[in-house]
Design an enzyme around this catalytic site. Structure first.
Site, PDB file in Angstrom:
ATOM      1  N   HIS A 117     -60.349  62.180 -67.441  1.00  0.00           N
ATOM      2  CA  HIS A 117     -60.819  63.373 -68.136  1.00  0.00           C
ATOM      3  C   HIS A 117     -59.681  64.279 -68.566  1.00  0.00           C
ATOM      4  O   HIS A 117     -59.851  65.122 -69.438  1.00  0.00           O
ATOM      5  CB  HIS A 117     -61.744  64.116 -67.168  1.00  0.00           C
ATOM      6  CG  HIS A 117     -62.849  64.818 -67.825  1.00  0.00           C
ATOM      7  ND1 HIS A 117     -63.189  66.097 -67.451  1.00  0.00           N
ATOM      8  CD2 HIS A 117     -63.658  64.479 -68.815  1.00  0.00           C
ATOM      9  CE1 HIS A 117     -64.168  66.491 -68.195  1.00  0.00           C
ATOM     10  NE2 HIS A 117     -64.473  65.530 -69.028  1.00  0.00           N
ATOM     11  N   LYS A 119     -56.690  66.184 -70.210  1.00  0.00           N
ATOM     12  CA  LYS A 119     -56.313  66.341 -71.621  1.00  0.00           C
ATOM     13  C   LYS A 119     -54.974  67.072 -71.660  1.00  0.00           C
ATOM     14  O   LYS A 119     -54.890  68.251 -71.337  1.00  0.00           O
ATOM     15  CB  LYS A 119     -57.406  67.088 -72.368  1.00  0.00           C
ATOM     16  CG  LYS A 119     -58.722  66.273 -72.347  1.00  0.00           C
ATOM     17  CD  LYS A 119     -59.910  67.034 -72.856  1.00  0.00           C
ATOM     18  CE  LYS A 119     -61.113  66.109 -72.999  1.00  0.00           C
ATOM     19  NZ  LYS A 119     -61.693  65.698 -71.695  1.00  0.00           N
ATOM     20  N   HIS A 354     -66.655  73.893 -75.158  1.00  0.00           N
ATOM     21  CA  HIS A 354     -66.251  72.649 -74.506  1.00  0.00           C
ATOM     22  C   HIS A 354     -65.095  72.953 -73.550  1.00  0.00           C
ATOM     23  O   HIS A 354     -64.631  72.116 -72.804  1.00  0.00           O
ATOM     24  CB  HIS A 354     -65.844  71.602 -75.546  1.00  0.00           C
ATOM     25  CG  HIS A 354     -65.672  70.235 -74.974  1.00  0.00           C
ATOM     26  ND1 HIS A 354     -64.451  69.664 -74.723  1.00  0.00           N
ATOM     27  CD2 HIS A 354     -66.583  69.327 -74.578  1.00  0.00           C
ATOM     28  CE1 HIS A 354     -64.590  68.469 -74.223  1.00  0.00           C
ATOM     29  NE2 HIS A 354     -65.872  68.233 -74.111  1.00  0.00           N
ATOM     30  N   LYS A 356     -63.326  74.796 -70.285  1.00  0.00           N
ATOM     31  CA  LYS A 356     -63.756  75.045 -68.905  1.00  0.00           C
ATOM     32  C   LYS A 356     -62.802  76.069 -68.330  1.00  0.00           C
ATOM     33  O   LYS A 356     -61.587  75.831 -68.283  1.00  0.00           O
ATOM     34  CB  LYS A 356     -63.709  73.787 -68.044  1.00  0.00           C
ATOM     35  CG  LYS A 356     -64.640  72.701 -68.521  1.00  0.00           C
ATOM     36  CD  LYS A 356     -63.945  71.757 -69.489  1.00  0.00           C
ATOM     37  CE  LYS A 356     -64.867  70.620 -69.801  1.00  0.00           C
ATOM     38  NZ  LYS A 356     -64.938  70.274 -71.236  1.00  0.00           N
TER      39      LYS A 356
HETATM   40  O1  LIG Z   1     -65.272  67.496 -71.190  1.00  0.00           O
HETATM   41  C1  LIG Z   1     -66.487  67.300 -70.928  1.00  0.00           C
HETATM   42  O2  LIG Z   1     -67.289  68.232 -70.832  1.00  0.00           O
HETATM   43  C2  LIG Z   1     -66.971  65.923 -70.678  1.00  0.00           C
HETATM   44  C3  LIG Z   1     -68.037  65.742 -69.781  1.00  0.00           C
HETATM   45  C4  LIG Z   1     -68.509  64.477 -69.506  1.00  0.00           C
HETATM   46  C5  LIG Z   1     -67.911  63.400 -70.105  1.00  0.00           C
HETATM   47  N1  LIG Z   1     -68.390  62.152 -69.765  1.00  0.00           N
HETATM   48  C6  LIG Z   1     -69.028  61.357 -70.665  1.00  0.00           C
HETATM   49  C7  LIG Z   1     -69.288  60.035 -70.432  1.00  0.00           C
HETATM   50  C8  LIG Z   1     -68.943  59.249 -69.263  1.00  0.00           C
HETATM   51  C9  LIG Z   1     -68.488  57.959 -69.440  1.00  0.00           C
HETATM   52  C10 LIG Z   1     -68.188  57.167 -68.352  1.00  0.00           C
HETATM   53  C11 LIG Z   1     -68.330  57.667 -67.057  1.00  0.00           C
HETATM   54  C12 LIG Z   1     -68.771  58.949 -66.859  1.00  0.00           C
HETATM   55  C13 LIG Z   1     -69.065  59.753 -67.962  1.00  0.00           C
HETATM   56  O3  LIG Z   1     -69.441  61.030 -67.769  1.00  0.00           O
HETATM   57  N2  LIG Z   1     -69.935  59.515 -71.502  1.00  0.00           N
HETATM   58  C14 LIG Z   1     -70.065  60.528 -72.396  1.00  0.00           C
HETATM   59  C15 LIG Z   1     -70.672  60.536 -73.651  1.00  0.00           C
HETATM   60  N3  LIG Z   1     -70.696  61.683 -74.372  1.00  0.00           N
HETATM   61  C16 LIG Z   1     -70.135  62.813 -73.837  1.00  0.00           C
HETATM   62  C17 LIG Z   1     -69.552  62.812 -72.589  1.00  0.00           C
HETATM   63  N4  LIG Z   1     -69.514  61.677 -71.900  1.00  0.00           N
HETATM   64  C18 LIG Z   1     -66.832  63.553 -71.003  1.00  0.00           C
HETATM   65  C19 LIG Z   1     -66.366  64.837 -71.271  1.00  0.00           C
HETATM   66  C20 LIG Z   1     -65.233  65.041 -72.199  1.00  0.00           C
HETATM   67  O4  LIG Z   1     -65.471  65.544 -73.316  1.00  0.00           O
HETATM   68  O5  LIG Z   1     -64.090  64.747 -71.799  1.00  0.00           O
END
Ligand SMILES: O=C(O)c1ccc(Nc2c(-c3ccccc3O)nc3cnccn23)cc1C(=O)O
Length: 468
Positions: A117, A119, A354, A356
């Site tokens: 996650h 960035k 978006h 946090k």
């Molecule tokens: O930052 C955020 O709020 C955020 C929150 C959740 C996130 N997970 C996620 C996942 C996912 C895939 C694989 C395992 C776990 C998962 O949760 N699949 C999607 C699809 N669409 C949007 C978000 N998705 C990603 C981000 C982000 O934007 O980095």
């Protein structure tokens, strides 16, 4: 002012916190000229002559990303650090195949349900190195009409050989930002990041005034238990945070764009563990009994259904706010702490968040004792959960953020002012993204949930929301 601020003007105004928001298409120019950047600004030649860069993220649209670099930088070595596996990895590599300068680094995800996650951009220039920690995916829609946060480090100059030492870290700041960043990169156990670890070791980070708050997947014990997630926050605040007596009745504000499963009642994780770390302070613990925590002590900011419906993007903004109905049903107690997304001061009330951010707010919400911007949402996966009777911190995802403490910006500083015209030398104004005082949900408000239909009222584009 409507003139297009130059990037140098923006960076000058942003000092010393260097905490900016991304530009938003469709809001008055004045709000994009004040403490705002686009990805093209961050990658521009005004920032320095690029030698090579690394882009850590969850989602990468590589052709789009390459377009964001100035033409003269598009052939420079670029390392993509991601967490994609299986088909996602195949698709990502396809997007990179036309760019010989790109190397891929797949972060190992040993914990199920974890994500990469974090960035972050590492930018090596001919005259130094810069770290950018932010909240936006490397896809066009994340830089279009959302509220995103960006911390841009000062330019860290190269250490000259005489300053280098063979063991230990030279050229670090009192917040140990360099040491913590090196340790974070080391946890990937990746050869391609070894190179970046060397680059960092060779630069002078003494001007870094923020604390690194990061998460890496694993079961962390002993000293490592306090290096990551919410336990790092507990350690930093306990040692270098505000005096407990000074922040006795202050409140934790948490603002995020996704929520995990937090457990059957608040006293377990939300208020029993996570909040205890956020309320940590120097001196006698300010720990509250978890069962007594009310909206007075914990103020959560999360987009309501109305926030999403009336946003610039409309309901599609909700595709980036993945709160599912299964979790929402199980934790109704969580909704009692919720406040709307509102950012009139920054012209971003309709730019879906978006970003946090987390902070410790004074009772009148006019001051903050610390502020944090991070990739970490309100979830156990991101912040970690204590196991084995508190001797082990289990984290599923990679996360990264920075924490601002007043005394590292102003000698003897105890608080930031959140109201610009009430700031002083001793209490500098900190440009938080959201409006204070916070606005609680009304009885009629519901948190945004992404996997149920909304056909009662059309969104700002006249559409309904009927998820897959
Ligand atoms: O930052 C955020 O709020 C955020 C929150 C959740 C996130 N997970 C996620 C996942 C996912 C895939 C694989 C395992 C776990 C998962 O949760 N699949 C999607 C699809 N669409 C949007 C978000 N998705 C990603 C981000 C982000 O934007 O980095």
């Amino acid at each position: 002012e409507d003139h297009q601020a130059t990037f140098q003007e923006v960076m000058k105004e942003a000092s010393p916190f260097n905490f900016l928001l991304t530009k938003v298409t469709g809001i008055p120019a004045e709000f994009n000229n004040k403490l705002s950047v686009h990805i093209k600004d961050i990658l521009s030649v005004e920032m320095g002559e690029l030698v090579e860069s690394a882009q850590f993220n969850f989602m990468h649209d590589i052709p789009w990303l390459m377009e964001q670099y100035p033409a003269e930088h598009r052939s420079k070595p670029l390392l993509i650090v991601h967490g994609e596996e299986r088909q996602g990895k195949v698709t990502l590599h396809e997007g990179a195949q036309n760019f010989p300068n790109i190397t891929m680094c797949q972060a190992k995800l040993d914990m199920i349900y974890g994500t990469h996650h974090s960035k972050m951009m590492l930018l090596l220039y001919t005259n130094g190195l810069r770290v950018v920690i932010h909240t936006a995916n490397l896809i066009e829609q994340d830089w279009y009409q959302k509220t995103q946060g960006v911390w841009i480090s000062p330019l860290f100059p190269k250490l000259d050989k005489s300053q280098m030492s063979s063991d230990g870290i030279t050229g670090d700041s009192i917040t140990h930002f360099k040491k913590d960043l090196v340790e974070y990169l080391t946890m990937y156990k990746s050869f391609s990041l070894l190179r970046w670890k060397q680059h960092i070791l060779q630069h002078d980070f003494t001007s870094a005034k923020v604390f690194l708050v990061a998460s890496v997947p694993g079961r962390h014990t002993g000293e490592s238990k306090n290096k990551w997630g919410h336990m790092k926050v507990r350690k930093v605040l306990g040692k270098q945070g505000p005096q407990a007596s000074f922040v006795k009745n202050w409140s934790v504000a948490g603002q995020f764009s996704s929520v995990g499963s937090l457990g059957a009642d608040q006293s377990k994780y939300l208020c029993g563990e996570w909040l205890q770390s956020m309320l940590s302070a120097k001196g006698v613990g300010t720990l509250y009994a978890a069962k007594d925590v009310t909206i007075k002590t914990l103020k959560l900011i999360f987009p309501s259904k109305e926030n999403v419906r009336t946003s610039l993007e409309g309901y599609p903004a909700g595709a980036s706010i993945p709160y599912n109905i299964q979790n929402a049903r199980k934790q109704q107690y969580f909704h009692a702490f919720l406040h709307k997304w509102k950012a009139d001061k920054r012209g971003r009330s309709r730019a879906s968040p978006h970003i946090k951010t987390y902070a410790l707010l004074s009772p009148d919400s006019k001051n903050a004792a610390w502020f944090m911007v991070t990739s970490a949402n309100m979830s156990k996966a991101a912040w970690g959960t204590l196991e084995k009777n508190g001797n082990q911190l289990m984290i599923r995802s990679y996360e990264i953020g920075v924490m601002f403490l007043p005394e590292y910006f102003v000698d003897g500083g105890e608080q930031f002012s959140l109201v610009e015209d009430q700031s002083t030398e001793a209490t500098p104004y900190f440009p938080i993204p959201w409006d204070v005082p916070l606005e609680p949900y009304t009885k009629a408000d519901r948190p945004w949930v992404w996997d149920i239909p909304y056909t009662d009222k059309p969104d700002s584009h006249g559409n309904a929301w009927i998820p897959g």
